[in-house]
Design a protein around this motif. Structure first.
Motif, PDB file in Angstrom:
ATOM      1  N   VAL A 194      10.411  12.334   7.351  1.00 30.92           N
ATOM      2  CA  VAL A 194       9.372  11.780   6.485  1.00 30.92           C
ATOM      3  C   VAL A 194       8.442  10.883   7.279  1.00 30.92           C
ATOM      4  N   LYS A 195       7.161  11.001   7.017  1.00 30.56           N
ATOM      5  CA  LYS A 195       6.152  10.080   7.527  1.00 30.56           C
ATOM      6  C   LYS A 195       5.378   9.602   6.321  1.00 30.56           C
ATOM      7  N   LEU A 196       5.223   8.306   6.211  1.00 28.88           N
ATOM      8  CA  LEU A 196       4.607   7.708   5.042  1.00 28.88           C
ATOM      9  C   LEU A 196       3.661   6.619   5.505  1.00 28.88           C
ATOM     10  N   SER A 197       2.499   6.497   4.875  1.00 26.45           N
ATOM     11  CA  SER A 197       1.576   5.425   5.238  1.00 26.45           C
ATOM     12  C   SER A 197       0.777   4.987   4.024  1.00 26.45           C
ATOM     13  N   CYS A 198       0.246   3.786   4.106  1.00 27.80           N
ATOM     14  CA  CYS A 198      -0.667   3.282   3.091  1.00 27.80           C
ATOM     15  C   CYS A 198      -1.538   2.214   3.735  1.00 27.80           C
ATOM     16  N   SER A 199      -2.700   2.000   3.158  1.00 24.02           N
ATOM     17  CA  SER A 199      -3.614   0.991   3.699  1.00 24.02           C
ATOM     18  C   SER A 199      -4.434   0.395   2.576  1.00 24.02           C
ATOM     19  N   GLY A 200      -4.997  -0.752   2.859  1.00 18.49           N
ATOM     20  CA  GLY A 200      -5.821  -1.448   1.889  1.00 18.49           C
ATOM     21  C   GLY A 200      -6.692  -2.454   2.609  1.00 18.49           C
ATOM     22  N   ASN A 201      -7.204  -3.394   1.879  1.00 19.42           N
ATOM     23  CA  ASN A 201      -8.129  -4.379   2.410  1.00 19.42           C
ATOM     24  C   ASN A 201      -7.461  -5.295   3.433  1.00 19.42           C
ATOM     25  N   GLY A 202      -7.685  -5.016   4.700  1.00 20.39           N
ATOM     26  CA  GLY A 202      -7.203  -5.897   5.752  1.00 20.39           C
ATOM     27  C   GLY A 202      -5.954  -5.483   6.480  1.00 20.39           C
ATOM     28  N   GLY A 203      -5.311  -4.404   6.087  1.00 23.32           N
ATOM     29  CA  GLY A 203      -4.104  -4.012   6.792  1.00 23.32           C
ATOM     30  C   GLY A 203      -3.634  -2.631   6.404  1.00 23.32           C
ATOM     31  N   LYS A 204      -2.775  -2.096   7.254  1.00 21.02           N
ATOM     32  CA  LYS A 204      -2.153  -0.823   6.940  1.00 21.02           C
ATOM     33  C   LYS A 204      -0.771  -0.770   7.544  1.00 21.02           C
TER      34      LYS A 204
END
Length: 148
Positions: free
Chosen positions: A40-50
């Motif tokens: 599994v490879k999982l990622s997420c990002s938002g305002n200012g970081g990931k």
């Protein structure tokens, strides 16, 4: 819409049955999908970081080859932190410590995470910190354990 989806699925299964007879598939090829589904490879990002995480499902109780990454994407005097949270089959949650990214991008590795009550669901969390205080949650992303 539901009927269309069921019709499409039935047509797809019929096409596979016609084009790939069971005798044409080598024995080794039948284990490849289970192995592929275990990584599994999982990622997420938002305002200012990931953040991102990668692991292999070893069993319903264990994940192996865990890599966790965090990246600060905004010069705002704050920094992101990442962690992994899992839920066992009884509904209890456990987590790795928050891993803080002080400059640029950082990664951490661990050989395995084991829970005797099983790992039903694994989630990646990313938060933004101002000093040692939580500023806000940036994002979360998760996956169920296919071996559970």
């Amino acid at each position: 819409m539901r009927t269309r989806g069921m019709t499409f699925a039935a047509a797809t299964l019929a096409a596979v049955a016609v084009t790939v007879p069971a005798t044409a598939v080598p024995a080794a090829a039948t284990t490849a999908p289970a192995t592929a589904a275990a990584s599994v490879k999982l990622s997420c990002s938002g305002n200012g970081g990931k953040g991102s995480a990668a692991w292999n499902w070893k069993s319903r109780n264990e994940i192996r080859s865990v890599t966790l990454r965090g990246k600060d994407t905004k010069s705002d005097g704050r920094h992101p932190a990442v962690r992994i949270v899992w839920t066992d089959k009884k509904g209890h949650t456990s987590a790795t410590p928050w891993r803080h990214v002080r400059s640029g991008e950082t990664h951490w590795s661990t050989p395995s995470i084991y829970d005797r009550d099983g790992i039903q669901y694994l989630e990646l969390g990313v938060r933004k910190y101002r000093g040692s205080s939580v500023d806000r949650t940036i994002c979360e992303a998760g996956r169920p354990n296919p071996r559970a």
